[in-house]
Scaffold this motif. Structure first.
Motif, PDB file in Angstrom:
ATOM      1  N   UNK A 198       5.573  32.289   4.888  1.00 26.03           N
ATOM      2  CA  UNK A 198       4.147  32.314   5.143  1.00 26.03           C
ATOM      3  C   UNK A 198       3.622  33.693   5.455  1.00 26.03           C
ATOM      4  N   UNK A 199       2.406  33.780   5.968  1.00 32.16           N
ATOM      5  CA  UNK A 199       1.775  35.078   6.250  1.00 32.16           C
ATOM      6  C   UNK A 199       2.541  35.852   7.323  1.00 32.16           C
ATOM      7  N   UNK A 200       2.324  37.157   7.350  1.00 38.17           N
ATOM      8  CA  UNK A 200       2.931  38.053   8.351  1.00 38.17           C
ATOM      9  C   UNK A 200       4.445  37.962   8.334  1.00 38.17           C
ATOM     10  N   UNK A 201       5.004  37.838   7.096  1.00 42.85           N
ATOM     11  CA  UNK A 201       6.462  37.828   6.905  1.00 42.85           C
ATOM     12  C   UNK A 201       7.140  36.663   7.623  1.00 42.85           C
ATOM     13  N   UNK A 202       6.426  35.565   7.802  1.00 38.97           N
ATOM     14  CA  UNK A 202       7.022  34.376   8.424  1.00 38.97           C
ATOM     15  C   UNK A 202       8.016  33.748   7.461  1.00 38.97           C
ATOM     16  N   UNK A 203       9.222  33.487   7.943  1.00 38.20           N
ATOM     17  CA  UNK A 203      10.271  32.875   7.133  1.00 38.20           C
ATOM     18  C   UNK A 203      11.178  32.064   8.048  1.00 38.20           C
ATOM     19  N   UNK A 204      11.387  30.805   7.677  1.00 37.46           N
ATOM     20  CA  UNK A 204      12.209  29.954   8.524  1.00 37.46           C
ATOM     21  C   UNK A 204      12.802  28.825   7.691  1.00 37.46           C
ATOM     22  N   UNK A 205      14.017  28.418   8.040  1.00 41.91           N
ATOM     23  CA  UNK A 205      14.669  27.303   7.351  1.00 41.91           C
ATOM     24  C   UNK A 205      14.034  25.991   7.773  1.00 41.91           C
ATOM     25  N   UNK A 206      13.960  25.050   6.828  1.00 42.39           N
ATOM     26  CA  UNK A 206      13.426  23.713   7.097  1.00 42.39           C
ATOM     27  C   UNK A 206      14.593  22.734   7.081  1.00 42.39           C
ATOM     28  N   UNK A 207      14.795  22.045   8.174  1.00 43.91           N
ATOM     29  CA  UNK A 207      15.862  21.048   8.229  1.00 43.91           C
ATOM     30  C   UNK A 207      15.321  19.725   7.693  1.00 43.91           C
ATOM     31  N   UNK A 208      15.733  19.384   6.479  1.00 42.58           N
ATOM     32  CA  UNK A 208      15.244  18.176   5.807  1.00 42.58           C
ATOM     33  C   UNK A 208      16.299  17.086   5.928  1.00 42.58           C
ATOM     34  N   UNK A 209      15.880  15.909   6.412  1.00 41.89           N
ATOM     35  CA  UNK A 209      16.796  14.779   6.585  1.00 41.89           C
ATOM     36  C   UNK A 209      16.276  13.565   5.833  1.00 41.89           C
ATOM     37  N   UNK A 210      17.188  12.692   5.460  1.00 46.48           N
ATOM     38  CA  UNK A 210      16.812  11.450   4.795  1.00 46.48           C
ATOM     39  C   UNK A 210      16.170  10.513   5.803  1.00 46.48           C
ATOM     40  N   UNK A 211      14.953  10.041   5.480  1.00 45.22           N
ATOM     41  CA  UNK A 211      14.210   9.179   6.401  1.00 45.22           C
ATOM     42  C   UNK A 211      14.094   7.756   5.890  1.00 45.22           C
ATOM     43  N   UNK A 212      14.608   7.483   4.709  1.00 44.68           N
ATOM     44  CA  UNK A 212      14.519   6.146   4.138  1.00 44.68           C
ATOM     45  C   UNK A 212      14.977   6.177   2.700  1.00 44.68           C
ATOM     46  N   UNK A 213      14.845   5.051   2.018  1.00 48.30           N
ATOM     47  CA  UNK A 213      15.253   4.965   0.627  1.00 48.30           C
ATOM     48  C   UNK A 213      14.334   5.836  -0.233  1.00 48.30           C
ATOM     49  N   UNK A 214      14.878   6.928  -0.764  1.00 46.74           N
ATOM     50  CA  UNK A 214      14.087   7.835  -1.594  1.00 46.74           C
ATOM     51  C   UNK A 214      13.095   8.659  -0.815  1.00 46.74           C
ATOM     52  N   UNK A 215      13.255   8.766   0.525  1.00 50.22           N
ATOM     53  CA  UNK A 215      12.304   9.485   1.378  1.00 50.22           C
ATOM     54  C   UNK A 215      13.051  10.506   2.225  1.00 50.22           C
ATOM     55  N   UNK A 216      12.574  11.768   2.189  1.00 54.52           N
ATOM     56  CA  UNK A 216      13.169  12.858   2.962  1.00 54.52           C
ATOM     57  C   UNK A 216      12.058  13.591   3.696  1.00 54.52           C
ATOM     58  N   UNK A 217      12.342  13.978   4.958  1.00 54.87           N
ATOM     59  CA  UNK A 217      11.310  14.643   5.755  1.00 54.87           C
ATOM     60  C   UNK A 217      11.895  15.822   6.533  1.00 54.87           C
ATOM     61  N   UNK A 218      11.020  16.783   6.819  1.00 55.09           N
ATOM     62  CA  UNK A 218      11.380  17.927   7.634  1.00 55.09           C
ATOM     63  C   UNK A 218      10.134  18.499   8.276  1.00 55.09           C
ATOM     64  N   UNK A 219      10.298  19.346   9.291  1.00 57.94           N
ATOM     65  CA  UNK A 219       9.131  19.942   9.958  1.00 57.94           C
ATOM     66  C   UNK A 219       9.486  21.325  10.486  1.00 57.94           C
ATOM     67  N   UNK A 220       8.457  22.177  10.536  1.00 57.05           N
ATOM     68  CA  UNK A 220       8.604  23.549  11.020  1.00 57.05           C
ATOM     69  C   UNK A 220       7.388  23.892  11.866  1.00 57.05           C
ATOM     70  N   UNK A 221       7.619  24.520  13.009  1.00 56.53           N
ATOM     71  CA  UNK A 221       6.510  24.935  13.854  1.00 56.53           C
ATOM     72  C   UNK A 221       5.951  26.262  13.340  1.00 56.53           C
ATOM     73  N   UNK A 222       4.676  26.261  12.959  1.00 58.02           N
ATOM     74  CA  UNK A 222       4.044  27.484  12.468  1.00 58.02           C
ATOM     75  C   UNK A 222       2.995  28.002  13.451  1.00 58.02           C
ATOM     76  N   UNK A 223       2.801  27.274  14.557  1.00 50.95           N
ATOM     77  CA  UNK A 223       1.877  27.735  15.587  1.00 50.95           C
ATOM     78  C   UNK A 223       0.455  27.877  15.075  1.00 50.95           C
TER      79      UNK A 223
END
Length: 834
Positions: free
Chosen positions: A701-726
């Motif tokens: 993202x802006x201002x050289x923001x870079x972070x890994x997203x931990x994506x996990x399986x949340x259901x059949x054919x469904x994957x989710x992840x989240x990152x705090x961008x403030x």
């Protein structure tokens, strides 16, 4: 005057003493004088003498606000001010620094044109006064009276200018402020902006804008992507809510920042920004046409930003990474059943298939069950209704080596071929040994009883001479009028080649194919293979003649079961569709032929031939789309179209129409304002097996923001992840380290405050000037006025003294070494008197 090393002066008298001593000897007095003076100058320089004074010349750093909150008229005023200040510079120092979210150097075109441009893209959607002032202070040269001149609207939304002001005050650098008015608050009100989250590169996607206007007015929509202009679209606004649609095509893949401005002359302007994820479509182009004949379609694909894989045969394993399957003049009836099933499953999951006709299209008589390709395509192959049939010539070796079972099976196989011909087809049987003769001269296959009786009477005798028989068959076949012409050579012996190979090459130009069948071990395999290959036929080699009938029948039906109808046909628009937009189909020239298809009842038939047979048909099949164009796209039937100006647009529209709008995985992102997190969701298409592992996924993202997203399986054919961008604002790109069909790249845009800022912050601008001892809105002529301020200046003399010593030393060397090159009168003057 001061000396850094005054003690060195105590040694300065030594060269003078040496001069006095040597002068008394009266030798080379000029040389002695120059050397003594040179040594004295060096010793004085080593004491580092300097003269202290004060300097009143000014060094001015001009900061120009080029952020998104600044209006075009403000930018014009700032450019004029910079030009006027440059004109007043004189012997003073000046540096111009444009800034927005950060600072940037002046571009060459800005230097040449004296016009400062707005900072484009994400870098321009922010105002950081702190960063600008720190850069201005750091750029100041020593030894001049420093001053910063800020030209801005003061709408700070990044950093904290207070810290930079304290630094400037401590360094005694005043900040003069020239205020800009900022963008006036418009009378227009932007209700909503929507565009697809994903699209293909080169694809024209819509941007829908809802905007409220207080009255009727002419306006324009100005679009940019990543700071680069896309064009201007004039629109007419009515009083009340207006819904405007504009179309855009982009060629760069990835998450793209799309910005726009809606501007009305009397109502002001409003701005917006959104993100869209673009990917390059991948096409698998399968064709068995001669090399080079596909160049016209290839150029259309290249212009459309497709990644194209060319192939002569279909490799279904490549479909996983393909969005468009193009089968050009491909015999779909004779595809392996497994390949047909795989294509059907691929289309169901969102793939797009285009079948283009040609003379290789074959219709299988007596087909009892519908296969996968029959189900996928919106039209089905049918037998031709043309008055011309096909022409088959069988060349049968009747040499003595064919006696017995070989000859018997050859007669049976020939009769089997004749049984499967239609009455409209032509057939001929040429037999040969050392010579040749027509057992059945080329004729209509109407009286099958008579023809079969003639074939049954063939008896073996003699040697083997292939070339004369092949020449005779070719010569008699050329003038025959038929939709397709095919020669089958059956032999068990070895013969001289003669001119057979050149004849086979010529056969291609006459649309005649030749297949060769070799029986037993005593055949010239290489010779027969070349005849078949050069004429675009096939070659078969049998050790056991019992399979002859099946091979011969399959070959003849493959090459003469063609549904080709060769006659002039004019496209008829059966149904208007967006696929014809901008094509000008009404001006399309006549085509020279087509393959016979029948549209299915639920298919959408867009173009027809005489309101009967389909020329272009399409439909939705599962998540994918399938289209059939029954003529070809090369210099046979479509030769008149190749020079037609609508050719490229027609095929570009057709290919884009079948591209999928779904894929194995769909990605989306949403911002949670309460927690300050960006929530990423991946949904797999139905019936798609999930991946074994989740690849590394990062958010940038802006201002050289870079972070890994931990994506996990949340259901059949469904994957989710989240990152705090403030509180970060701007475009965020979420993508895997490597391309993934399950986890495609996506983007999310948080609109910056910059786009919603109007007017200026006069209070802040006045405080900046007052806190640092600067002036608010000074005249241009006052910019370089030091206001009685000066800075200590030190003039160091030692460099000049060292230079003087060097000159004196060189002069002494010239006099001593190079007297002979000087004029005689100079030599006399320099020679001491005796």
């Amino acid at each position: 005057m001061t000396f850094e090393r005054a003690w060195v002066l105590a040694l300065a008298w030594l060269p003078l003493v040496w001069l006095y001593w040597e002068w008394r000897a009266g030798r080379q007095r000029m040389n002695l004088l120059l050397k003594a003076l040179s040594l004295t100058a060096i010793l004085v320089a080593l004491s580092e003498p300097s003269i202290n004074s004060s300097e009143t010349k000014s060094a001015v750093t001009l900061l120009v606000d080029t952020s998104g909150s600044v209006s075009d008229s403000d930018l014009g005023r700032a450019s004029r001010l910079a030009k006027q200040i440059e004109g007043e510079r004189g012997r003073n120092w000046l540096k111009v620094i444009p800034f927005a979210r950060g600072t940037r150097p002046l571009a060459p075109e800005e230097l040449r044109g004296n016009t400062i441009a707005r900072t484009a893209g994400e870098a321009g959607r922010g105002t950081d006064l702190e960063a600008a002032l720190r850069e201005a202070v750091a750029a100041m040269p020593e030894g001049l009276v420093p001053r910063v001149v800020l030209v801005s609207d003061g709408k700070e939304n990044k950093g904290s200018v207070t810290r930079a002001l304290y630094q400037a005050r401590q360094l005694n650098i005043p900040v003069d402020v020239i205020p800009l008015a900022g963008r006036p608050k418009p009378d227009l009100r932007l209700e909503s902006v929507s565009l697809p989250g994903r699209a293909f590169t080169g694809d024209r996607f819509p941007i829908d804008i809802a905007i409220e206007s207080p009255r009727r007015a002419a306006a324009e929509v100005i679009l940019t992507a990543e700071g680069k202009p896309l064009g201007t679209n004039p629109v007419q606004l009515e009083q009340g809510l207006n819904r405007v649609r504009v179309h855009v095509a982009l060629n760069a893949p990835g998450a793209i920042d799309v910005s726009g401005t809606i501007r009305a002359q009397e109502l002001g302007e409003v701005r917006f920004a959104q993100s869209i994820s673009l990917r390059r479509p991948r096409a698998l182009f399968v064709t068995q046409d001669p090399a080079g004949s596909e160049k016209h379609l290839s150029s259309v694909l290249a212009a459309g930003q497709y990644e194209v894989t060319m192939a002569e045969t279909l490799d279904v394993s490549k479909l996983d990474d393909t969005q468009l399957l193009l089968l050009n003049n491909y015999d779909i009836e004779n595809m392996p059943i497994g390949d047909k099933d795989r294509v059907e499953e691929w289309v169901k999951q969102g793939g797009g298939i285009v079948v283009i006709g040609g003379e290789r299209m074959s219709y299988l008589e007596g087909k009892k069950e519908e296969d996968a390709m029959d189900r996928v395509l919106p039209a089905k192959l049918a037998p031709p209704r043309s008055p011309e049939g096909t022409c088959v010539v069988l060349i049968v070796d009747k040499s003595s080596s064919m006696e017995g079972r070989k000859m018997e099976l050859a007669r049976v196989a020939s009769i089997g071929v004749i049984e499967n011909l239609r009455a409209v087809d032509m057939v001929g049987v040429l037999i040969f040994d050392n010579s040749f003769q027509w057992a059945v001269p080329i004729r209509k296959a109407e009286d099958r009883t008579l023809i079969k009786r003639l074939v049954a009477g063939i008896t073996p005798d003699g040697g083997t001479q292939i070339a004369p028989a092949l020449t005779e068959a070719y010569r008699k076949t050329v003038p025959i009028k038929a939709t397709f012409k095919h020669i089958v050579l059956l032999t068990d012996g070895i013969s001289e080649e003669g001119d057979s190979l050149s004849l086979a090459k010529e056969a291609v130009t006459q649309n005649i194919t030749i297949s060769a069948v070799g029986l037993g071990q005593d055949v010239n395999r290489s010779y027969l293979e070349k005849i078949a290959a050069f004429s675009k036929g096939k070659s078969y080699f049998l050790n056991d003649p019992s399979g002859l009938e099946q091979i011969l029948l399959k070959d003849v039906m493959e090459f003469t079961g063609s549904t080709a109808i060769e006659k002039a046909i004019t496209p008829v628009v059966e149904r208007q569709a967006e696929i014809l937009d901008g094509v000008g189909i009404e001006s399309a020239p006549a085509l020279k032929g087509y393959a016979k298809f029948v549209s299915k009842p639920s298919a959408e038939t867009i173009l027809t031939i005489d309101h009967k047979d389909p020329l272009l048909a399409r439909w939705q099949y599962g998540l994918g789309r399938a289209t059939v164009f029954t003529s070809d796209a090369k210099n046979r039937w479509a030769e008149p179209w190749l020079a037609w100006k609508g050719f490229d647009r027609f095929w570009a529209n057709l290919f884009r129409d079948v591209l999928p709008h779904t894929q194995a995985g769909e990605a989306s992102a949403d911002f949670d304002a309460v927690t300050g997190t960006l929530d990423v969701t991946y949904r797999l298409a139905r019936n798609v097996p999930g991946p074994q592992t989740v690849p590394p996924i990062f958010i940038m993202g802006p201002d050289n923001f870079r972070q890994a997203v931990e994506v996990r399986k949340a259901g059949d054919g469904l994957y989710k992840g989240k990152v705090n961008i403030g509180a970060r604002q701007g475009l965020f790109r979420i993508r895997p380290v490597e391309d993934s069909r399950f986890f495609p790249e996506t983007g999310y845009y948080r609109q910056e405050v910059e786009l919603a800022d109007y007017g200026n912050n006069e209070q802040l601008l006045r405080q900046m000037a007052g806190f640092t001892g600067g002036r608010y809105n000074p005249a241009v002529k006052q910019i370089f006025d030091s206001q009685g301020r000066s800075v200590p200046a030190v003039t160091r003399l030692w460099p000049g003294l060292l230079g003087l010593a060097l000159v004196l030393n060189l002069l002494e060397l010239v006099i001593r070494k190079w007297r002979s090159i000087l004029p005689e009168k100079w030599q006399a003057a320099l020679t001491p008197a005796r």
